[in-house]
Scaffold this active site. Structure first.
Site, PDB file in Angstrom:
ATOM      1  NE  ARG A 107      -0.460  -0.163   4.979  1.00  0.00           N
ATOM      2  CZ  ARG A 107      -1.051  -0.248   6.168  1.00  0.00           C
ATOM      3  NH1 ARG A 107      -2.355  -0.161   6.262  1.00  0.00           N
ATOM      4  NH2 ARG A 107      -0.337  -0.420   7.259  1.00  0.00           N
ATOM      5  CD  GLU A 144      -1.413   4.421   9.964  1.00  0.00           C
ATOM      6  OE1 GLU A 144      -0.658   3.706   9.287  1.00  0.00           O
ATOM      7  OE2 GLU A 144      -1.727   4.157  11.135  1.00  0.00           O
ATOM      8  CD  GLU A 316      -5.757   2.319  11.933  1.00  0.00           C
ATOM      9  OE1 GLU A 316      -4.724   1.674  12.203  1.00  0.00           O
ATOM     10  OE2 GLU A 316      -6.051   2.671  10.786  1.00  0.00           O
ATOM     11  CD  GLU A 364      -2.380  -4.935   8.868  1.00  0.00           C
ATOM     12  OE1 GLU A 364      -3.592  -4.874   9.169  1.00  0.00           O
ATOM     13  OE2 GLU A 364      -1.671  -3.927   8.636  1.00  0.00           O
TER      14      GLU A 364
HETATM   15  C1  GAL Z   1      -1.988   1.044  10.905  1.00  0.00           C
HETATM   16  C2  GAL Z   1      -2.821   1.053   9.636  1.00  0.00           C
HETATM   17  C3  GAL Z   1      -3.797  -0.100   9.607  1.00  0.00           C
HETATM   18  C4  GAL Z   1      -3.128  -1.372  10.021  1.00  0.00           C
HETATM   19  C5  GAL Z   1      -2.524  -1.184  11.374  1.00  0.00           C
HETATM   20  C6  GAL Z   1      -1.851  -2.418  11.916  1.00  0.00           C
HETATM   21  O1  GAL Z   1      -0.775   1.679  10.718  1.00  0.00           O
HETATM   22  O2  GAL Z   1      -3.530   2.250   9.474  1.00  0.00           O
HETATM   23  O3  GAL Z   1      -4.329  -0.221   8.310  1.00  0.00           O
HETATM   24  O4  GAL Z   1      -2.151  -1.702   9.069  1.00  0.00           O
HETATM   25  O5  GAL Z   1      -1.561  -0.180  11.309  1.00  0.00           O
HETATM   26  O6  GAL Z   1      -1.327  -2.184  13.204  1.00  0.00           O
END
Ligand code: GAL
Length: 634
Positions: A107, A144, A316, A364
């Site tokens: 990404r 991000e 998040e 992930e």
């Molecule tokens: C963030 C991101 C998410 C996911 C997450 C995993 O940096 O916005 O999409 O990748 O980390 O911890």
């Protein structure tokens, strides 16, 4: 400002069969969640091939979620341009400093300067805003910015954009040559088209060139974001946000912050401890399951300053082990609740957990969610439920201005990065150590932008390491009776990154001249007469002001003129504690050195006390268990 605090989660309907959406939505509502963020990586499902818009599934997903009483934050999918986009616009890929294009297959592979890609982003954003603008309750642009080191791109598009930007800024190459000092090493240019990006030079490029490239790159992010914001605003009244990251300095967040109502950030305390901090191994071991005691708080305070009227969220929140740090331990039981309350104590309107259900496929797989891949509740679920119950009983956490403020300046981070002068001399590290020092004295801290024009209401303000003071701040310093600490490196450079004369810091009412600077190996700190030392960065100063710290040879390291002090070096922990304690007392405040793992956050009417340790700690007659917190009325 008084507001009901809420919880949320990040959900990917495109990852799961449609049959489970309604049940997922019902479980989210049941858990006590208010918000659900969706859509931010779904471009290949929204438009599988150019122009083939498939929005119906998203419409149904939004309907299911809203039918359960949830509010939707819709993300624009622009952090993940699909494969066909790259085939159509092969030169949209970002290029690294070695000149290698970044590839499709994860990404954030786009270059912010690519006009064609920016137009594609405006197109998809406009279509989404037209279709869903009245249905959703908030927006998130992209995902991000800057993550995975993606702001500085050395592409053809960036080169052309940079030349145009320079021509705008300097108007003539004569002016640019003068500003950068290009007579040095015969680096003079006759036309803007001769100017390259500052990578792949034999030895270091001209630092003024490198700094302008950073400014340009930051402007590209702001421009990219504002194009999406404008597209959304034409069709939706819902507030707009972006989810920022931890220790991400490659663009000026205050600039993008001015474009949107809400600042949000993504808080991964265990991942950040492992891969974003210089601290020694013992520190990382001690906090491996809790996270650094100050890193999250710092960003909560920073993004409170970035959001309009202090509006900010955690978009998040780590709910269990993550997958991306060098080591990925599970949090101590209770930490998910603890992190959530810590964010609320610092003023978060909402804390949303990433993610609802752990994904059994792709990158992930080992990243926890609130649910396991088999939909059974994971450990974090019960903790989120506990917060939901507590919130229902908690009167609101009203925010109040702190007594102490710390000025934070992205442009100074770039100037330090371009010209560190010594290994380890990093702006964020300096500011963060000072922030930590203040918190260890029991203080709550506000962060201020570098162009703040009013320091009133603060008893103590620190502005370390600001390489070029803004006119507004310079003016505010002159008018303020607040206790102020400046230095090191304050006003060390002109806007073009040259050494000014008169020599720095050249501040009215402060007779200090920095006559020389030196940087120090980690094993050669300079001891102070009163104990402690200066490390990494040290300035030799000439001053007729009162000396309040000096080294063993009597050379001044800190001087004072009325409420204004100048610190001519990077203090170690012992020196920093003495300096801050003295300043806090001079400001009429009461320093309260805390036990190692304890931190405090004062809001309008409530004091929160947090134990970041893995052992119980007694503080003011109260035993806090590991991951424990409590609150008292002030
Ligand atoms: C963030 C991101 C998410 C996911 C997450 C995993 O940096 O916005 O999409 O990748 O980390 O911890």
């Amino acid at each position: 400002m008084s507001l009901k605090r809420t919880l949320g989660t990040c959900y990917y309907p495109e990852h799961w069969p449609e049959e489970v959406w309604a049940e997922d939505a019902a479980r989210m509502a049941d858990l006590g969640l208010t918000w659900v963020r969706i859509g931010e990586f779904a471009w290949s499902r929204l438009e599988p091939s150019p122009g083939d818009l498939q929005f119906d599934w998203l419409d149904r997903a939004i309907d299911r979620l809203t039918a359960a009483g949830l509010k939707v934050v819709l993300g624009t999918p622009t952090a993940t341009p699909p494969r066909w986009m790259v085939d159509r616009l092969p030169d949209m890929l970002a290029v690294d400093a070695e000149g290698r294009p970044r590839r499709f297959g994860s990404r954030r592979h786009y270059c912010f300067s690519h006009a064609g890609y920016r137009e594609e982003c405006v197109r998809i954003t406009t279509l989404l805003a037209q279709r869903f603008g009245a249905k959703v309750h908030a927006w998130q642009t992209d995902n991000e910015y800057a993550c995975h080191d993606t702001v500085l791109s050395y592409s053809d598009a960036a080169r052309q954009g940079f030349r145009d930007w320079l021509a705008q800024r300097y108007q003539s190459t004569d002016a640019l040559n003068r500003a950068w000092g290009n007579v040095f090493w015969s680096m003079e240019y006759e036309t803007f088209d001769q100017i390259d990006l500052p990578n792949l030079t034999v030895t270091e490029p001209n630092p003024s060139h490198a700094l302008d490239f950073r400014r340009f790159s930051s402007d590209q992010v702001a421009r990219f974001n504002s194009a999406q914001v404008a597209a959304i605003r034409r069709h939706s009244d819902a507030p707009i946000s972006h989810n920022y990251m931890g220790r991400t300095l490659d663009f000026d967040h205050f600039e993008t912050g001015r474009q949107m109502e809400i600042a949000t950030w993504d808080s991964y305390p265990l991942g950040f401890l492992e891969d974003r901090l210089e601290d020694p191994a013992e520190h990382k071991r001690r906090y491996a399951r809790q996270g650094d005691p100050d890193f999250q708080a710092f960003h909560h305070d920073l993004y409170r300053a970035v959001g309009q009227n202090g509006r900010w969220w955690v978009m998040e929140q780590q709910p269990g082990p993550v997958n991306w740090a060098p080591h990925n331990p599970a949090p101590l039981p209770g930490m998910v609740r603890f992190w959530t309350w810590e964010a609320f104590a610092h003023g978060a309107e909402c804390v949303a957990y990433f993610r609802w259900r752990q994904a059994p496929f792709a990158q992930e797989q080992y990243h926890a969610g609130l649910l396991r891949p088999d939909s059974v509740e994971a450990e974090g679920y019960a903790e989120a439920a506990e917060v939901a119950r507590e919130l229902a009983q908690m009167p609101d956490v009203e925010q109040a201005q702190a007594s102490v403020a710390l000025v934070f300046d992205y442009a100074s981070a770039w100037a330090w990065a371009v010209q560190p002068q010594g290994q380890g001399c990093d702006y964020f590290r300096l500011v963060f150590e000072i922030y930590r020092g203040l918190r260890k004295l029991g203080l709550s801290v506000d962060i201020l932008p570098p162009d703040c024009a009013d320091l009133n209401g603060y008893a103590l303000v620190l502005a370390p390491g600001i390489v070029t003071l803004s006119a507004a701040l310079n003016d505010a310093l002159g008018r303020s009776r607040t206790q102020l600490i400046l230095g090191p490196r304050t006003n060390a450079k002109t806007a073009a990154l040259s050494i000014p004369t008169p020599l720095p810091p050249a501040i009215d009412g402060l007779a200090v001249t920095v006559s020389r600077v030196e940087t120090l190996r980690p094993d050669m700190p300079v001891d102070m007469a009163g104990g402690g030392a200066v490390k990494l960065w040290r300035e030799q100063i000439e001053s007729s002001e009162e000396v309040i710290e000096k080294d063993l040879n009597g050379a001044p390291i800190m001087v004072r003129s009325g409420p204004l002090s100048y610190l001519a070096g990077w203090p170690d922990e012992v020196l920093l504690e003495r300096i801050l304690t003295r300043a806090v007392i001079a400001a009429g405040l009461d320093p309260q050195p805390l036990p190692q793992d304890i931190r405090i956050r004062d809001t309008g009417a409530t004091r929160f006390v947090f134990n970041h340790g893995s052992e119980p700690v007694e503080y003011e007659g109260h035993v806090l268990p590991p991951a424990g917190l409590h609150w008292i009325k002030l």
